[in-house]
Scaffold this motif. Structure first.
Motif, short mmCIF file in Angstrom:
data_model
loop_
_atom_site.label_atom_id
_atom_site.label_comp_id
_atom_site.label_asym_id
_atom_site.label_seq_id
_atom_site.Cartn_x
_atom_site.Cartn_y
_atom_site.Cartn_z
N ALA A 1 40.16 50.00 50.29
CA ALA A 1 39.97 49.94 48.73
C ALA A 1 38.49 50.07 48.62
O ALA A 1 37.91 50.72 47.55
N SER B 1 38.15 53.99 39.09
CA SER B 1 38.99 53.30 40.13
C SER B 1 39.92 52.50 39.64
O SER B 1 39.38 51.41 38.94
N SER C 1 47.61 52.08 45.38
CA SER C 1 47.80 50.82 45.60
C SER C 1 46.72 50.25 46.70
O SER C 1 46.55 51.00 47.89
N HIS C 2 46.45 48.91 46.65
CA HIS C 2 45.67 48.36 47.83
C HIS C 2 46.64 48.15 48.85
O HIS C 2 46.24 48.62 50.04
N GLY D 1 47.06 46.30 42.63
CA GLY D 1 47.08 45.16 43.82
C GLY D 1 48.37 44.14 43.85
O GLY D 1 48.06 43.10 44.28
N CYS E 1 36.85 52.95 46.42
CA CYS E 1 36.34 52.83 44.87
C CYS E 1 34.67 53.33 44.82
O CYS E 1 34.22 53.49 43.89
N CYS F 1 35.77 47.66 42.29
CA CYS F 1 36.75 48.62 41.35
C CYS F 1 36.43 48.33 39.88
O CYS F 1 35.98 47.51 39.57
N VAL G 1 43.12 50.37 40.39
CA VAL G 1 43.79 49.69 41.52
C VAL G 1 45.16 49.01 41.32
O VAL G 1 44.92 47.78 40.59
N TYR H 1 41.78 46.39 38.17
CA TYR H 1 42.55 45.93 39.35
C TYR H 1 43.60 45.09 38.71
O TYR H 1 43.39 44.22 37.94
#
Length: 276
Positions: A69, A83, A57-58, A87, A73, A103, A85, A106
């Motif tokens: 982050a 990666s 988690s960012h 967000g 990444c 990333c 993520v 996301y």
């Protein structure tokens, strides 16, 4: 992945582990995280030759720590790892530039800090990753590589009001200015965090200003969070979140005033007097 992931991010991987036999491994984030290097060292140590995806988690829902982050990444890319993520808490809280972040994947929930309609969201896929990703919904165009990322949203009829609401929320944030919003988030968070520490709370919020924004997480033993939460809502119409037994997760969206925060602090003091 970290040990602070939201169930909505964690359990899709657990499903794949149960169904397809992948291995899901977690590493423990310190409480609090002291600095970015601490996180990078933990991730680097957890990576093995069999690691395929780094998911994190960012901004974590558990403690609100803003993880480094971009650096995570880059570390994943240097090891040939995807990666991915989460967000969920980022759009509308802090400025976000996905291309600069570097990333591969996301995803985010704009209904939180951006105040977009429930049910709106987005998935970003780095262009070089598009041909490696499978659709979960297959409609016309799902396998047309010329569509690039658009093929992932070929889902039939869309919720047009939600999309227009999302556009309106983005316009509002841009009209105010994300730099101004983020700066206010940080000021309010610093204010409530300092006030709670002064009251003897144990902080899980990072002492590094770059690793916190609009969520302050503290523990207030011997006060039980659930009892405090119910009392604040019943007596003051103040809503807080947290976890058992003593954790409070205090959010400071930009539309709060310091007077609002002071009202919570006064309510906290009033409740604490009844328990001591």
């Amino acid at each position: 992945m970290t040990d602070q992931e939201h169930p909505g991010g964690e359990h899709p991987w657990n499903l794949r582990a149960k169904r397809y036999g992948i291995a899901v491994k977690t590493f423990t984030l310190p409480r609090p995280v002291e600095n970015p290097a601490q996180v990078l060292n933990l991730v680097s140590a957890a990576i093995t030759p069999r690691t395929r995806v780094l998911f994190f988690s960012h901004v974590t829902t558990f403690s609100g720590v803003v993880l480094p982050a971009k650096e995570l990444c880059a570390l994943a890319r240097s090891r040939g790892i995807i990666s991915a993520v989460d967000g969920a808490h980022v759009p509308g809280m802090i400025r976000l530039n996905l291309h600069d972040l570097g990333c591969d994947l996301y995803s985010a929930s704009p209904h939180k800090w951006l105040q977009a309609p429930k049910g709106s969201g987005f998935l970003y896929v780095r262009d070089e990753m598009i041909d490696r990703i499978w659709n979960t919904i297959a409609s016309e165009g799902w396998d047309d590589s010329k569509l690039r990322a658009e093929r992932f949203q070929r889902i039939g009829s869309s919720n047009v009001p939600a999309l227009w609401g999302l556009r309106a929320s983005i316009r509002l944030a841009n009209d105010i200015g994300m730099d101004r919003i983020e700066a206010r988030h940080r000021r309010l968070c610093d204010y409530i965090l300092a006030a709670m520490i002064k009251r003897g709370a144990v902080s899980w919020t990072s002492p590094d200003p770059s690793l916190r924004c609009a969520i302050a997480t503290v523990n207030v033993p011997p006060i039980l969070r659930i009892d405090l939460e119910h009392w604040l809502w019943k007596e003051k119409k103040i809503r807080i979140r947290g976890a058992e037994p003593n954790k409070l997760r205090l959010s400071t969206p930009y539309y709060l005033s310091k007077a609002d925060i002071d009202r919570f602090l006064d309510g906290f003091d009033e409740y604490r007097k009844t328990k001591t």
